[in-house]
Design a protein around this motif. Structure first.
Motif, short mmCIF file in Angstrom:
data_model
loop_
_atom_site.label_atom_id
_atom_site.label_comp_id
_atom_site.label_asym_id
_atom_site.label_seq_id
_atom_site.Cartn_x
_atom_site.Cartn_y
_atom_site.Cartn_z
N PRO A 2 0.82 -1.20 0.00
CA PRO A 2 0.00 0.00 0.00
C PRO A 2 0.85 1.24 0.00
CG PRO A 2 -0.78 -1.57 1.64
CD PRO A 2 0.51 -2.07 1.15
N ALA A 3 0.29 2.32 -0.55
CA ALA A 3 1.03 3.57 -0.65
C ALA A 3 1.41 4.10 0.71
CB ALA A 3 0.20 4.61 -1.40
N GLU A 4 0.48 3.98 1.70
CA GLU A 4 0.76 4.50 3.04
C GLU A 4 1.91 3.76 3.69
OE1 GLU A 4 -1.47 5.07 7.35
OE2 GLU A 4 -2.58 4.37 5.62
N THR A 5 1.93 2.40 3.50
CA THR A 5 3.00 1.60 4.07
C THR A 5 4.33 1.94 3.44
OG1 THR A 5 1.47 -0.21 4.51
CG2 THR A 5 3.81 -0.75 4.45
N PHE A 59 8.13 14.46 20.81
CA PHE A 59 7.11 15.41 20.37
C PHE A 59 7.37 15.84 18.93
CE2 PHE A 59 5.28 19.73 20.04
CZ PHE A 59 3.97 19.43 20.36
N ALA A 60 8.62 16.15 18.62
CA ALA A 60 8.97 16.54 17.26
C ALA A 60 8.73 15.39 16.28
CB ALA A 60 10.43 16.99 17.20
N SER A 61 9.05 14.18 16.72
CA SER A 61 8.83 13.01 15.87
C SER A 61 7.35 12.78 15.62
CB SER A 61 9.45 11.78 16.54
OG SER A 61 9.24 10.62 15.76
N ALA A 62 6.52 13.01 16.66
CA ALA A 62 5.08 12.85 16.51
C ALA A 62 4.50 13.83 15.50
CB ALA A 62 4.39 13.02 17.87
N LEU A 63 4.99 15.06 15.52
CA LEU A 63 4.49 16.07 14.59
C LEU A 63 4.83 15.73 13.14
CD1 LEU A 63 5.29 19.39 16.50
CD2 LEU A 63 3.13 18.16 16.37
N ARG A 64 5.93 14.99 12.93
CA ARG A 64 6.34 14.63 11.59
C ARG A 64 5.79 13.29 11.14
NH1 ARG A 64 10.74 17.10 9.30
NH2 ARG A 64 11.40 15.13 8.35
N ASP A 66 2.76 10.21 10.59
CA ASP A 66 1.40 10.14 10.10
C ASP A 66 0.45 9.86 11.25
OD1 ASP A 66 1.02 6.98 10.15
OD2 ASP A 66 2.99 7.42 9.32
N ARG A 67 -0.83 9.94 10.98
CA ARG A 67 -1.83 9.82 12.04
C ARG A 67 -1.81 8.47 12.75
NH1 ARG A 67 -7.35 12.51 9.43
NH2 ARG A 67 -6.51 14.65 9.18
N ALA A 68 -1.39 7.43 12.06
CA ALA A 68 -1.44 6.09 12.63
C ALA A 68 -0.58 5.96 13.89
CB ALA A 68 -0.99 5.06 11.58
N GLY A 71 -0.60 9.50 17.67
CA GLY A 71 -1.26 9.52 18.97
C GLY A 71 -0.41 8.93 20.08
N ILE A 72 0.12 7.72 19.86
CA ILE A 72 0.92 7.07 20.89
C ILE A 72 2.23 7.82 21.12
CG2 ILE A 72 2.33 5.02 21.35
CD1 ILE A 72 0.10 3.28 20.53
N LEU A 73 2.82 8.36 20.05
CA LEU A 73 4.05 9.13 20.22
C LEU A 73 3.81 10.38 21.08
CD1 LEU A 73 5.75 8.98 16.70
CD2 LEU A 73 6.55 7.95 18.83
N LEU A 74 2.67 11.02 20.89
CA LEU A 74 2.35 12.20 21.69
C LEU A 74 2.16 11.82 23.16
CD1 LEU A 74 -0.09 14.21 19.38
CD2 LEU A 74 2.20 14.89 20.12
N VAL A 75 1.49 10.69 23.39
CA VAL A 75 1.30 10.24 24.77
C VAL A 75 2.65 9.90 25.40
CG1 VAL A 75 0.25 8.49 26.25
CG2 VAL A 75 -1.03 9.40 24.31
N GLN A 76 3.53 9.23 24.63
CA GLN A 76 4.88 8.94 25.12
C GLN A 76 5.62 10.22 25.49
OE1 GLN A 76 5.98 5.77 21.86
NE2 GLN A 76 7.63 5.86 23.35
#
Length: 209
Positions: A2-5, A59-64, A66-68, A71-76
């Motif tokens: 898939p393109a997303e993957t 936090f910087a990694s989460a902003l860069r 994708d949505r998948a 969420g967990i990166l932001l919580v981390q």
């Protein structure tokens, strides 16, 4: 695929994130290794600075991302920032406070990263590193809980006629465990950087006239 993957596997920041996380972990591990002071105060300050820097990276990694995975990166990032702040706000909290802060952070953050690794183990190259880092971090939390508080054991070692004696305390063990974990995870993340970084394409020679 898939393109997303495909995009996730080839994202330009796929290898940058583990590199940025490896640096503060290695610094923490080396500072602890080459410092004779393994007090709870030293452990809290070292962990606090590590937590703040690592939270910024997450936090910087989460902003860069994708949505998948965002969420967990932001919580981390939030959990890590709170733990770092808690350690720096009360650096004189003692061994008990060190155990609570580090173990709570390690178990929660490690579980979140491990879950992320399980979710994407078949679609993202970075997932295997998330699994390993998450497991090692969760084990850090469990190890902290297993060290008996108030532990103190006198020791005496004879080396070439010289007697070296001292007392092994709970804070020495705990800070030592934290340093060992930081070195292991830092090396593991550095290796992940090398494995995730795409190889440079060889330059194409201009055709001769």
């Amino acid at each position: 695929m898939p393109a997303e993957t495909s995009a996730a596997l080839g994202a330009p920041d796929t290898w940058v994130a583990p590199l940025a996380r490896a640096i503060p972990a290695l610094v923490l591990g080396l500072v602890i290794t080459f410092n004779a002071d393994h007090s709870a105060l030293f452990g809290l300050v070292g962990f606090g600075i590590f937590g703040i820097v690592t939270a910024a990276v997450l936090f910087a990694s989460a902003l860069r991302s994708d949505r998948a995975v965002r969420g967990i990166l932001l919580v981390q990032a939030i959990v890590t920032a709170l733990a770092g702040i808690a350690a720096l706000v009360l650096p004189t909290g003692g061994v008990g406070y060190l155990v609570v802060v580090v173990s709570a952070w390690a178990i929660i953050a490690g579980a979140l990263e491990f879950v992320n690794g399980i979710r994407f183990r078949r679609t993202r190259l970075a997932a295997r590193d998330w699994l390993l880092t998450g497991a090692l971090t969760a084990l850090l939390g469990l190890a902290f809980l297993l060290v008996p508080q108030g532990f103190a054991q006198d020791y005496s070692i004879t080396d070439k006629g010289t007697v070296v004696s001292g007392t092994l305390t709970d804070s020495i063990i705990l800070v030592g465990i934290l340093g060992a974990w930081a070195v292991i995870v830092g090396v593991q993340l550095a290796i992940a950087t090398l494995t995730l970084r795409p190889p440079r394409s060889a330059p194409v020679k201009a055709a001769e006239a």
